[in-house]
Scaffold this motif. Sequence first.
Motif, short mmCIF file in Angstrom:
data_model
loop_
_atom_site.label_atom_id
_atom_site.label_comp_id
_atom_site.label_asym_id
_atom_site.label_seq_id
_atom_site.Cartn_x
_atom_site.Cartn_y
_atom_site.Cartn_z
N HIS A 23 5.53 10.76 3.11
CA HIS A 23 4.51 9.78 2.73
C HIS A 23 4.96 8.41 3.23
N GLU A 40 -5.14 11.30 4.58
CA GLU A 40 -4.64 10.53 3.45
C GLU A 40 -5.22 11.11 2.17
N THR A 98 -4.56 6.68 -1.57
CA THR A 98 -3.87 5.43 -1.27
C THR A 98 -4.09 4.46 -2.42
N ILE A 158 0.81 5.29 0.44
CA ILE A 158 -0.07 6.26 1.10
C ILE A 158 0.51 7.66 0.91
N LYS A 183 0.25 11.48 2.03
CA LYS A 183 -0.28 12.26 3.15
C LYS A 183 -0.46 13.72 2.74
N GLU A 229 0.85 -1.19 0.00
CA GLU A 229 0.00 0.00 0.00
C GLU A 229 0.88 1.24 0.00
#
Length: 731
Positions: free
Chosen positions: A477, A453, A456, A444, A446, A442
């Motif tokens: 991130h 988030e 994602t 992500i 930010k 995953e």
Amino acid sequence: MQGSFRVVAIGLILLLTASYLPYHNMKTPENLTINLVEKPQILQANFDHNESFSVNSGDYYSIQTNCITCSSTLSINGAELAANQQNYSGQIIEDGVLELTINNPNLEQFSPSYLVTINDSFANNRPSPNSAFSLHDPHICEVADQCVDSNSPILASQRDYITEDEGRIISGVTADEQSDYIGLLVTPGETIEFSLEHSSADIAVAAYFQNSTTESDLGELFASITTHNFANQPNVEFITFEQAGRLIIKIDSATAETIWSIGVILHQLSGPKTAEINHASSLCGHNTATLMFANNDTTALIFTAEHLAVDYSYQSLIEGNWVSTGSGVFIPNVEQHVFPLPTSNAVRLILHAPVFCLQTASTSFGDANSGNEAPSLPPILSTTDNSSWPILDVYGVTTTGEFTHSIRDTSDVFRIEIDAWEDSVHFIMLEVSGDINQFEIELIEKNQDDWSESQTKVKTRALGKLSVAMEVSRGTHFFRVSIINNSVNNSWGDYTPPTKYSIMSTYELVEEGEEPWFPPDENAEKWGEIARWFMGALFLAPAVYLGISQTRKKIYARNLLTKQQRLDWLKNRLDSGVSSRKNRRDLARSLDAVATLDWDDACSAWGEPDLSYRTENVAIAGWRLDPRITKESEAWPIIVGIYIIDGNWEIAALRFDSPEGKAWEIKSVTPRFLFSGFEVFLDTMNHGNKTFISVELTGEAKSVDIELNGRLNGEPYACRAVKSLARHEEE
């Protein structure tokens, strides 16, 4: 035979390998025996082997050759006593030399055992707990790590210097089928190591513990129904004591005049100590030991018990408190891992065994070579200290990690830091290799303002690959790697091989917007200011040097002006014997200094010119020098001065022509100018420039014509003095 005992071990050659390990504890008197399958392969493989012993009448001897195919002879003072026996024993009837000869035609490997001793006077009755009894001082092992032989399958003590260890060997002879008794003083925590070294017949060794009021039967330590020696039957017995008192050893045999010897070593209780993990090193000891290791929470300690099992428990140090972490048994010759609790910085290992030796090693299970175990989730708040999240380098570097199943690690989160211009575009692609069928990843992004988030992407294996790509903004991130459907089911701390993986990154940057300005930190400002002052001083140094040099030249020139007639002064110095070399140095300095004066003052400093020429643009003057000042013999030295009254000269050259005969040749020019043949190249000369040079000419002519040519204000131009400079003054 009641009374104090005397022990004399004249000859005892015994070599160690292992056979069994009985363990005795004050609470559990049962004996535990471990028999070895293999016999040791030892020492003597010579064709002939001879030994001799000095003996006295009344001494007892027991010799066991331990060689099946050998022939042997035992004699005293040359008289044969017996032959071709594997076990010789008896009593000496006359003083002399006891000789043993062994013939080994098959070169069988064997280790003979010898015991020659005088008659003993051990007590024959066991004392009551409160009665006085003579005690033996056993050999004491000072350092456990140096006593235990880690190569011995029964971990007996080292035997290299057994006959030199005072108090280690006790020997005697049973008389009239009576028992012999030996006493030893013991204190709490001590361990006594026993070994049956030699017996000429059947023997039984038992032990009793006594304090001031009671007696405990510890049972039988050793028993043999026939002859015995340590070389053929290695053995050891450990007894650990929990209270102070004395140990009574009973030696018994159904055979009269059985010659025997036992080994006794005292191992004292060692306190807690700090240990270091050194690969291929051993930690040995007896009874119990507390070892402390300083290490971080991502380093697993690896221990391998040598030959014998060891009970253990361990604790982790967290914020100054020892927290119980695990326990178990170190299985012989099997690597076993000890995992510390998270946030701990030390491990305390407690060992329990009659005797133990551990091989030590360590391994790190941190992720991304950071020394940290990657957390399972991203930080919840933007203000959280995220230094414990390992950094994932996105600039084309491969990052490695692992799922440490022993600590139930199933998810790793890495931190990504993007630092660039405000409006730049950042494209990241991450590909994971390993057992990708089990993984889920995953990426992500930010929001740097509210830490939410922004987007994602979750991926599993597709088309044989496991990768994810995303366009992200500048800032922090996160990237997560997880195991899905984890089939490993183990208790925390139980070792299970980890699942390892690698992360390969691709990064593309498109710079947009204005380049940001970041204020320097305090150190940059401090050292930047120091560097500026330092570099400024370096740049100013040449200017300061030139200024000082120019000032000194002007002062020197003014001194010349006050003296005038410099050429006459040089001639007088030559007449007085001053070397031409020193005069040339003074002349060179004067040429440079005089150029700083006005033209008329400069000319008067040298004296009346021998040649003078002047136009509206340039003035030329010449002087003859004393020939003694030259470097080259037969050379003619002259001084020529040039003053640019108006205009700027380029590619200027001073030409020295011979009015008659062969051309002049220039040998040297001071100061240094480029010259060739009869020309000196002056290059650029600007308005107001004054130049004085000294030239040494060689040739046959009696005079020289001086000409200046070049480009004046961009146009070709030349001027020649109307008068030739004569070589000799009378001309």
